[in-house]
Design an enzyme around this catalytic site. Structure first.
Site, PDB file in Angstrom:
ATOM      1  N   CYS A 133       2.663  -4.976   3.369  1.00 30.79           N
ATOM      2  CA  CYS A 133       2.301  -5.809   4.512  1.00 30.79           C
ATOM      3  C   CYS A 133       2.378  -5.013   5.811  1.00 30.79           C
ATOM      4  O   CYS A 133       3.468  -4.850   6.383  1.00 30.79           O
ATOM      5  CB  CYS A 133       3.227  -7.020   4.574  1.00 30.79           C
ATOM      6  SG  CYS A 133       2.884  -8.113   5.959  1.00 30.79           S
ATOM      7  N   CYS A 136       3.595  -6.991   8.801  1.00 27.31           N
ATOM      8  CA  CYS A 136       5.054  -7.174   8.862  1.00 27.31           C
ATOM      9  C   CYS A 136       5.765  -5.882   9.240  1.00 27.31           C
ATOM     10  O   CYS A 136       6.707  -5.893  10.025  1.00 27.31           O
ATOM     11  CB  CYS A 136       5.618  -7.594   7.505  1.00 27.31           C
ATOM     12  SG  CYS A 136       4.655  -8.771   6.581  1.00 27.31           S
ATOM     13  N   ASP A 137       5.350  -4.765   8.666  1.00 29.22           N
ATOM     14  CA  ASP A 137       6.167  -3.552   8.733  1.00 29.22           C
ATOM     15  C   ASP A 137       5.554  -2.404   9.530  1.00 29.22           C
ATOM     16  O   ASP A 137       6.231  -1.402   9.769  1.00 29.22           O
ATOM     17  CB  ASP A 137       6.449  -3.048   7.301  1.00 29.22           C
ATOM     18  CG  ASP A 137       7.233  -4.068   6.487  1.00 29.22           C
ATOM     19  OD1 ASP A 137       8.050  -4.781   7.094  1.00 29.22           O
ATOM     20  OD2 ASP A 137       7.033  -4.150   5.269  1.00 29.22           O
TER      21      ASP A 137
END
Ligand code: NAP
Length: 317
Positions: A133, A136-137
């Site tokens: 992701c 997200c990261d």
């Protein structure tokens, strides 16, 4: 045999939000959590794009808050896995390892799982440089080197997204042509931070507690080598967790459950929410929104079945 008004299968953002709304509608929903309370978000280091939390919070923290809020209004949780369903009702039947239930309505919120490469090091280094992701990261890779695996729309789109942070993004693809659409391809070819490594597969991910390098093999020449990197983003597709429902509810060719605007499947009393029915957005906030819609529709559906008035929430929706 236990009789329930509504059973929610799955405990990611969609399932937990459905639980909150169904609980507030006095339906006393039962959530059957599955193996991992919280689903995919529970393995996310930090969630920074869920509205209302400007300082961000960890995936497990967000899940805990979702659960607490649903429980506060009367949602119940069963930490078990559904092994079989029978949708020939209503009432429908849901069987777990430990119990058989009937339910007047079922919300399927079993989510999706990123496909894994299944190479040595991948599992151990997930959350330590291996990610599925970028949204997200990606932020954690500012000025670092990353590798993206895959050649579809997701790999190219997320590779482009990662150029906002990383100093170099190398897209490793097993063929010499991308599957991604032409517009995305063009944008990637024009981006000076993106390099392509063609005809190449990742055979292992290595590092001492954090990703340091990947081992690769050329699919044409068979030549093997090593690429130093700080992160590996794997985008080789997702699969919806819908196997249990095959043949019982309508699905598309990829196994995503087909729902209408009201989150209804083709089976009366069976609704679906979140990534198991969403091949496009795959965000915590969109899954939560789906869960809300499904629960509000369940309330309407049950009220129609029982010919009773709906709550203010559902009437307003
Ligand atoms: P996808 O289209 O299935 O692409 C997966 C990619 O991973 C392919 O390039 C495939 O290679 C590669 N791959 C698969 N298994 C692999 C393995 N074991 N090792 C190495 N590489 C492997 O998946 P996606 O990119 O997630 O897209 C899914 C759907 O969402 C598609 O319909 C896509 O169009 C859509 N989507 C659209 C957008 C957009 O429009 N902006 C964005 C994201 C996704 P091959 O090419 O050799 O098969």
């Amino acid at each position: 045999m236990s009789e329930e008004k509504v059973i929610i299968i799955g405990s990611g953002p969609a399932g937990l939000t459905a639980a909150l709304y169904a609980a507030r509608a006095n339906l006393s929903p039962l959530v059957i959590t599955g193996n991992e309370l919280g689903g995919q978000v529970s393995i996310t280091n930090e969630v920074e794009n869920y509205p209302g939390f400007p300082e961000g919070l960890t995936g497990p923290e967000l899940v805990e808050r979702f659960q607490k809020q649903a429980e506060k209004f009367g949602a119940r949780f069963e930490f078990d896995e559904v092994v079989e369903v029978d949708f020939s009702g209503p009432p429908h039947t849901v069987r777990t390892h430990g119990q058989t239930y009937t339910a007047h309505a079922v919300i399927i919120a079993t989510g999706a799982s990123p496909k894994r490469l299944d190479v040595p090091g991948e599992r151990e280094l997930t959350g330590h440089g291996v990610s599925y992701c970028a949204t997200c990261d990606g932020f954690f890779f500012r000025d670092k080197e990353v590798i993206v695996v895959g050649g579809g729309d997701s790999a190219v789109e997320e590779g482009l997204f990662l150029t906002k942070f990383a100093r170099r993004v190398r897209i490793v693809h097993r063929r010499d042509q991308l599957r991604a659409g032409p517009l995305l391809q063009q944008r990637a070819f024009n981006n000076p931070k993106i390099e392509f490594i063609w005809n190449t597969v990742v055979t292992a991910i290595e590092g001492n507690g954090r990703v340091e390098r990947v081992r690769v093999r050329n699919t044409v020449t068979g030549e093997e080598g090593t690429l130093e990197t700080d992160g590996v983003f794997i985008y080789i597709g997702h699969y919806p967790n819908s196997t249990l429902f095959k043949g019982l509810v309508e699905m598309d060719d990829h196994g995503y459950i087909i729902v209408d605007t009201f989150m209804r499947t083709n089976v009366p009393g069976v609704f679906a929410a979140g990534e198991v029915a969403d091949p496009i957005y795959r965000q915590v906030v969109t899954s939560a929104g789906d869960g809300c819609k499904a629960a509000m529709q369940v309330e309407k559906y049950l009220a129609q079945q029982e010919s009773r008035p709906v709550s203010q929430d559902a009437a307003g929706g």
